[in-house]
Design a protein around this motif. Structure first.
Motif, mmCIF file in Angstrom:
data_model
loop_
_atom_site.group_PDB
_atom_site.id
_atom_site.type_symbol
_atom_site.label_atom_id
_atom_site.label_comp_id
_atom_site.label_asym_id
_atom_site.label_seq_id
_atom_site.Cartn_x
_atom_site.Cartn_y
_atom_site.Cartn_z
ATOM 1 N N VAL A 130 0.839 -1.202 0.000
ATOM 2 C CA VAL A 130 0.000 0.000 0.000
ATOM 3 C C VAL A 130 0.872 1.250 0.000
ATOM 4 O O VAL A 130 0.610 2.207 -0.743
ATOM 5 C CB VAL A 130 -0.958 -0.009 1.215
ATOM 6 N N ALA A 131 1.927 1.257 0.803
ATOM 7 C CA ALA A 131 2.830 2.406 0.839
ATOM 8 C C ALA A 131 3.524 2.598 -0.503
ATOM 9 O O ALA A 131 3.652 3.727 -0.992
ATOM 10 C CB ALA A 131 3.869 2.224 1.944
ATOM 11 N N TYR A 132 3.964 1.504 -1.121
ATOM 12 C CA TYR A 132 4.617 1.584 -2.421
ATOM 13 C C TYR A 132 3.659 2.147 -3.456
ATOM 14 O O TYR A 132 4.029 3.014 -4.247
ATOM 15 C CB TYR A 132 5.111 0.198 -2.841
ATOM 16 N N ALA A 133 2.421 1.667 -3.452
ATOM 17 C CA ALA A 133 1.427 2.164 -4.401
ATOM 18 C C ALA A 133 1.104 3.630 -4.140
ATOM 19 O O ALA A 133 0.895 4.403 -5.081
ATOM 20 C CB ALA A 133 0.162 1.318 -4.328
ATOM 21 N N ALA A 134 1.076 4.034 -2.876
ATOM 22 C CA ALA A 134 0.790 5.427 -2.554
ATOM 23 C C ALA A 134 1.931 6.346 -2.963
ATOM 24 O O ALA A 134 1.707 7.475 -3.392
ATOM 25 C CB ALA A 134 0.511 5.574 -1.065
ATOM 26 N N MET A 135 3.168 5.860 -2.844
ATOM 27 C CA MET A 135 4.314 6.704 -3.188
ATOM 28 C C MET A 135 4.562 6.780 -4.684
ATOM 29 O O MET A 135 4.887 7.841 -5.212
ATOM 30 C CB MET A 135 5.577 6.183 -2.486
ATOM 31 N N PHE A 136 4.426 5.663 -5.373
ATOM 32 C CA PHE A 136 4.825 5.618 -6.775
ATOM 33 C C PHE A 136 3.667 5.417 -7.739
ATOM 34 O O PHE A 136 3.852 5.449 -8.936
ATOM 35 C CB PHE A 136 5.853 4.505 -6.996
ATOM 36 N N GLY A 137 2.490 5.152 -7.233
ATOM 37 C CA GLY A 137 1.327 4.957 -8.080
ATOM 38 C C GLY A 137 1.035 3.487 -8.298
ATOM 39 O O GLY A 137 1.923 2.627 -8.256
ATOM 40 N N PHE A 138 -0.240 3.209 -8.526
ATOM 41 C CA PHE A 138 -0.677 1.829 -8.699
ATOM 42 C C PHE A 138 -0.102 1.215 -9.969
ATOM 43 O O PHE A 138 0.220 0.031 -10.003
ATOM 44 C CB PHE A 138 -2.203 1.758 -8.720
ATOM 45 N N ASP A 139 0.054 2.011 -11.028
ATOM 46 C CA ASP A 139 0.596 1.484 -12.283
ATOM 47 C C ASP A 139 2.025 0.983 -12.103
ATOM 48 O O ASP A 139 2.408 -0.056 -12.643
ATOM 49 C CB ASP A 139 0.550 2.542 -13.387
ATOM 50 N N LYS A 140 2.818 1.706 -11.345
ATOM 51 C CA LYS A 140 4.191 1.275 -11.073
ATOM 52 C C LYS A 140 4.203 0.002 -10.229
ATOM 53 O O LYS A 140 5.024 -0.889 -10.459
ATOM 54 C CB LYS A 140 4.944 2.399 -10.356
ATOM 55 N N LEU A 141 3.288 -0.109 -9.260
ATOM 56 C CA LEU A 141 3.186 -1.327 -8.455
ATOM 57 C C LEU A 141 2.816 -2.518 -9.328
ATOM 58 O O LEU A 141 3.424 -3.583 -9.224
ATOM 59 C CB LEU A 141 2.151 -1.159 -7.344
ATOM 60 N N ARG A 142 1.836 -2.334 -10.203
ATOM 61 C CA ARG A 142 1.415 -3.419 -11.092
ATOM 62 C C ARG A 142 2.563 -3.829 -12.019
ATOM 63 O O ARG A 142 2.799 -5.012 -12.243
ATOM 64 C CB ARG A 142 0.190 -2.999 -11.898
ATOM 65 N N GLN A 143 3.302 -2.848 -12.531
ATOM 66 C CA GLN A 143 4.437 -3.147 -13.406
ATOM 67 C C GLN A 143 5.505 -3.934 -12.654
ATOM 68 O O GLN A 143 6.070 -4.903 -13.188
ATOM 69 C CB GLN A 143 5.024 -1.842 -13.942
ATOM 70 N N THR A 144 5.786 -3.556 -11.427
ATOM 71 C CA THR A 144 6.785 -4.263 -10.620
ATOM 72 C C THR A 144 6.355 -5.695 -10.339
ATOM 73 O O THR A 144 7.162 -6.626 -10.432
ATOM 74 C CB THR A 144 7.025 -3.504 -9.301
ATOM 75 N N LEU A 145 5.069 -5.893 -9.985
ATOM 76 C CA LEU A 145 4.583 -7.248 -9.731
ATOM 77 C C LEU A 145 4.617 -8.102 -10.994
ATOM 78 O O LEU A 145 4.936 -9.293 -10.928
ATOM 79 C CB LEU A 145 3.171 -7.197 -9.153
ATOM 80 N N GLU A 146 4.320 -7.522 -12.157
ATOM 81 C CA GLU A 146 4.413 -8.265 -13.421
ATOM 82 C C GLU A 146 5.850 -8.661 -13.723
ATOM 83 O O GLU A 146 6.111 -9.760 -14.214
ATOM 84 C CB GLU A 146 3.835 -7.435 -14.565
ATOM 85 N N GLN A 147 6.797 -7.764 -13.431
ATOM 86 C CA GLN A 147 8.206 -8.097 -13.638
ATOM 87 C C GLN A 147 8.639 -9.225 -12.704
ATOM 88 O O GLN A 147 9.389 -10.107 -13.116
ATOM 89 C CB GLN A 147 9.075 -6.867 -13.415
ATOM 90 N N LEU A 148 8.177 -9.210 -11.467
ATOM 91 C CA LEU A 148 8.519 -10.289 -10.533
ATOM 92 C C LEU A 148 7.934 -11.618 -11.012
ATOM 93 O O LEU A 148 8.591 -12.660 -10.920
ATOM 94 C CB LEU A 148 8.015 -9.963 -9.134
ATOM 95 N N ASN A 149 6.707 -11.585 -11.515
ATOM 96 C CA ASN A 149 6.084 -12.809 -12.033
ATOM 97 C C ASN A 149 6.823 -13.332 -13.247
ATOM 98 O O ASN A 149 6.983 -14.540 -13.407
ATOM 99 C CB ASN A 149 4.613 -12.574 -12.370
ATOM 100 N N SER A 150 7.293 -12.456 -14.127
ATOM 101 C CA SER A 150 8.026 -12.915 -15.311
ATOM 102 C C SER A 150 9.387 -13.489 -14.916
ATOM 103 O O SER A 150 9.872 -14.431 -15.540
ATOM 104 C CB SER A 150 8.200 -11.778 -16.314
ATOM 105 N N ILE A 151 10.001 -12.951 -13.883
ATOM 106 C CA ILE A 151 11.275 -13.491 -13.400
ATOM 107 C C ILE A 151 11.046 -14.891 -12.840
ATOM 108 O O ILE A 151 11.846 -15.803 -13.082
ATOM 109 C CB ILE A 151 11.906 -12.566 -12.343
ATOM 110 N N LYS A 152 9.959 -15.094 -12.093
ATOM 111 C CA LYS A 152 9.654 -16.409 -11.535
ATOM 112 C C LYS A 152 9.384 -17.429 -12.643
ATOM 113 O O LYS A 152 9.788 -18.573 -12.557
ATOM 114 C CB LYS A 152 8.444 -16.342 -10.612
ATOM 115 N N LYS A 153 8.710 -17.000 -13.699
ATOM 116 C CA LYS A 153 8.393 -17.911 -14.798
ATOM 117 C C LYS A 153 9.644 -18.292 -15.582
ATOM 118 O O LYS A 153 9.750 -19.395 -16.091
ATOM 119 C CB LYS A 153 7.370 -17.271 -15.735
ATOM 120 N N ASN A 154 10.592 -17.371 -15.697
ATOM 121 C CA ASN A 154 11.816 -17.639 -16.444
ATOM 122 C C ASN A 154 12.800 -18.493 -15.652
ATOM 123 O O ASN A 154 13.692 -19.107 -16.217
ATOM 124 C CB ASN A 154 12.490 -16.336 -16.869
ATOM 125 N N SER A 155 12.645 -18.536 -14.346
ATOM 126 C CA SER A 155 13.586 -19.305 -13.514
ATOM 127 C C SER A 155 13.269 -20.771 -13.506
ATOM 128 O O SER A 155 12.293 -21.298 -13.741
ATOM 129 C CB SER A 155 13.555 -18.795 -12.088
#
Length: 91
Positions: A66-91
């Motif tokens: 919630v703090a991350y989304a409040a500081m940087f915006g929900f779009d940035k949070l969603r982008q970060t979570l998508e990047q983490l998911n793609s890293i998990k899929k590639n591993s």
């Protein structure tokens, strides 16, 4: 975002008026954690759920999101979570 402005601006005004100038990111983080944990405990109390340590840990993690989304915006949070998911899929 509008709700965070309603909460953060008065808190910011009070801390600045008392010569306690906190950086905005620290203030937003503290407000997000307090609001998230209060909401968590209120829901547990209303639903009659026994609070355990791992539920509190999950609420703290949610507060960080919630703090991350409040500081940087929900779009940035969603982008970060998508990047983490793609890293998990590639591993």
């Amino acid at each position: 975002m509008f709700i965070w402005l309603l909460v953060t601006r008065p808190v910011r005004a009070r801390t600045c008026s008392r010569l306690l100038s906190l950086p905005t990111n620290i203030l937003v983080f503290a407000v997000a954690m307090i609001v998230t944990l209060l909401a968590f405990f209120a829901v547990c109390q209303i639903m009659g759920v026994a609070v355990t340590w791992y539920m509190v840990a999950a609420a703290v993690v949610l507060g960080v999101f919630v703090a991350y989304a409040a500081m940087f915006g929900f779009d940035k949070l969603r982008q970060t979570l998508e990047q983490l998911n793609s890293i998990k899929k590639n591993s």
